[in-house]
Design an enzyme around this catalytic site. Structure first.
Site, PDB file in Angstrom:
ATOM      1  CG  HIS A  86       4.789  -0.577  60.472  1.00 18.19           C
ATOM      2  ND1 HIS A  86       4.859  -0.152  59.163  1.00 18.19           N
ATOM      3  CD2 HIS A  86       5.239  -1.860  60.476  1.00 18.19           C
ATOM      4  CE1 HIS A  86       5.332  -1.128  58.405  1.00 18.19           C
ATOM      5  NE2 HIS A  86       5.562  -2.179  59.174  1.00 18.19           N
ATOM      6  CG  HIS A 105       2.003  -3.939  54.899  1.00 18.52           C
ATOM      7  ND1 HIS A 105       2.562  -2.790  54.380  1.00 18.52           N
ATOM      8  CD2 HIS A 105       2.936  -4.428  55.768  1.00 18.52           C
ATOM      9  CE1 HIS A 105       3.758  -2.597  54.912  1.00 18.52           C
ATOM     10  NE2 HIS A 105       3.995  -3.582  55.746  1.00 18.52           N
ATOM     11  CG  PHE A 117      10.535  -8.086  55.603  1.00 15.58           C
ATOM     12  CD1 PHE A 117       9.765  -7.987  56.745  1.00 15.58           C
ATOM     13  CD2 PHE A 117      10.180  -9.043  54.659  1.00 15.58           C
ATOM     14  CE1 PHE A 117       8.673  -8.820  56.951  1.00 15.58           C
ATOM     15  CE2 PHE A 117       9.088  -9.879  54.851  1.00 15.58           C
ATOM     16  CZ  PHE A 117       8.335  -9.768  55.987  1.00 15.58           C
ATOM     17  CE  LYS A 159       1.411  -1.040  57.088  1.00 18.70           C
ATOM     18  NZ  LYS A 159       1.745   0.194  57.827  1.00 18.70           N
TER      19      LYS A 159
END
Length: 417
Positions: free
Chosen positions: A304, A341, A400, A336
């Site tokens: 990630h 992102h 999130f 990323k």
């Protein structure tokens, strides 16, 4: 599961550092960043003034004027990546059972450009001037809906909305649909076009994004001691998932096989990850378990890797929790670091990276890793691309809300099982 297998037969991207698979992958291998000062509007006065924008996409050359007027850019991005993936797969949906062809595409924010523009019209010109297409242009499910309309996909069709895990959730659910026998072909991925005044203001207020405005290309620096937040980006990625026998019958190229997924929640905080990486670790372990393999069979992880102070450490802890000492033998990189992102499209883009990496035997570098954080001590493939013989690869996405997804991919021999 029914024993049905799921392979990837087509890839399409629209990213800050490339609008074709060849351009995107070439720039990734070269460590070329697509992050720059925001050009779509004047960011002066914002703490963060940088992003990974789509700068070379001309919808006039790809869609008719009517389609452009009635679509938010998030849908156009998605349709472009989808067309590229379909062309790559050489699929002709008219020769398929379209009742068994579906589409699941994720987006974390959806048509926020339309939302902002139409809200301005409402305030300045009144209710009657709001577009009759406002709602379908704004809602997140229209990326999947538009693809279904364009290609007559009559199987499972919906959107996944789980922040930065949206694209990976879409792939997970598409994989399950094929394995359960609900579809033979699934068009899946993610799209995001949220670099707007309101989005930028919100992320700045949350102090979530990098303020390294003087060096945009160096702002996204996952696992580096100097990281100060993620870099907003936009784009889309689409994958064609296909039942193995269906792909085999038509002689399709197969990049790799999808063999496992893991989905969990931190249930800890609205934005921060669980500090010990518990939710991420459980997702990684679940994907490995679902694939029926052992942790020491993993040879590559597309992380990630957002460049946030807390997130990078939590992910490293999760990887080490599940893989143990083997974690230090695995190549781990962050796309990323070069593109920023892509929020709801990030997991889809990184799944594309896994498929190409397995197929090509190469992994791209993690750039800007100049001063590694001592707590981030894995092999992050710094600075230079590398040849890696990959049998199993993981892709991690965490969003999130505490959403966690891990996808497990397996190499095929010469495009065959």
């Amino acid at each position: 599961m029914s024993g049905r297998r799921c392979v990837i037969t087509g890839l399409g991207v629209l990213s800050p550092n490339g609008s074709t698979i060849e351009e995107f992958w070439g720039n990734c291998l070269a460590g070329k960043s697509g992050v720059a000062r925001i050009a779509s509007f004047d960011p002066e006065g914002y703490p963060s003034q940088i992003a990974g924008e789509i700068s070379d996409f001309n919808p006039d050359g790809f869609f008719d004027k009517r389609e452009i007027r009635r679509s938010d850019p998030v849908q156009l991005y998605s349709l472009y990546a989808t067309e590229m993936a379909i062309r790559d797969s050489k699929l002709d949906f008219e020769e398929c059972d379209q009742n068994r062809c579906g589409c699941i595409i994720g987006s974390g924010i959806g048509g926020i450009k339309t939302f902002e523009a139409q809200h301005t019209i409402l305030r300045e010109k009144g209710r009657s001037k709001v577009s009759p297409f406002f709602i379908p242009m704004m809602i997140s499910d229209m990326c999947a809906g538009a693809a279904a309309l364009k290609y007559k996909l009559k199987g499972p069709n919906y959107a996944t909305v789980s922040a930065c895990a949206s694209g990976s959730h879409a792939i997970s659910n598409s994989f399950r649909a094929i394995c359960r026998g609900e579809a033979d072909v699934m068009v899946t991925g993610g799209s995001e076009c949220s670099i707007t005044h309101l989005s930028l203001a919100g992320f700045c207020s949350a102090r979530a994004i990098s303020t390294r405005n003087d060096e945009p290309e160096k702002a996204s620096r996952p696992f580096d001691k100097g990281r100060d937040g993620f870099v907003m980006a936009e784009g889309a990625a689409t994958l064609i998932l296909e039942e193995y026998e269906h792909a085999k019958r038509r002689g399709a190229k197969m990049y790799c096989e999808v063999v496992g997924v893991g989905m969990t929640c931190d249930a800890y905080h609205i934005t921060a990850p669980s500090p010990d990486g518990d939710g991420a670790a459980r997702a990684i372990a679940a994907a490995i378990r679902d694939g029926g393999i052992e942790p020491n069979q993993i040879s590559y992880i597309s992380s990630h890797g957002t460049s946030t102070p807390l997130g990078d450490i939590a992910e490293v802890m999760a990887i080490k929790e599940v893989l143990g000492d083997h974690a230090y033998k695995v190549a781990v990189n962050s796309t990323k670091s070069m593109v920023g992102h892509l929020l709801g499209a990030a997991g889809a883009l990184e799944a594309v990276v896994c498929a190409i990496s397995i197929d090509s035997g190469s992994v791209h570098p993690t750039v800007n890793l100049d001063d590694p954080d001592p707590q981030c001590d894995l092999d992050f493939v710094p600075d230079e691309k590398r040849k890696v013989n990959i049998e199993y690869a993981l892709s991690n996405s965490f969003g999130f809300g505490g959403h966690n997804v891990s996808l497990l991919f397996k190499a095929l021999e010469d495009g065959k099982a």
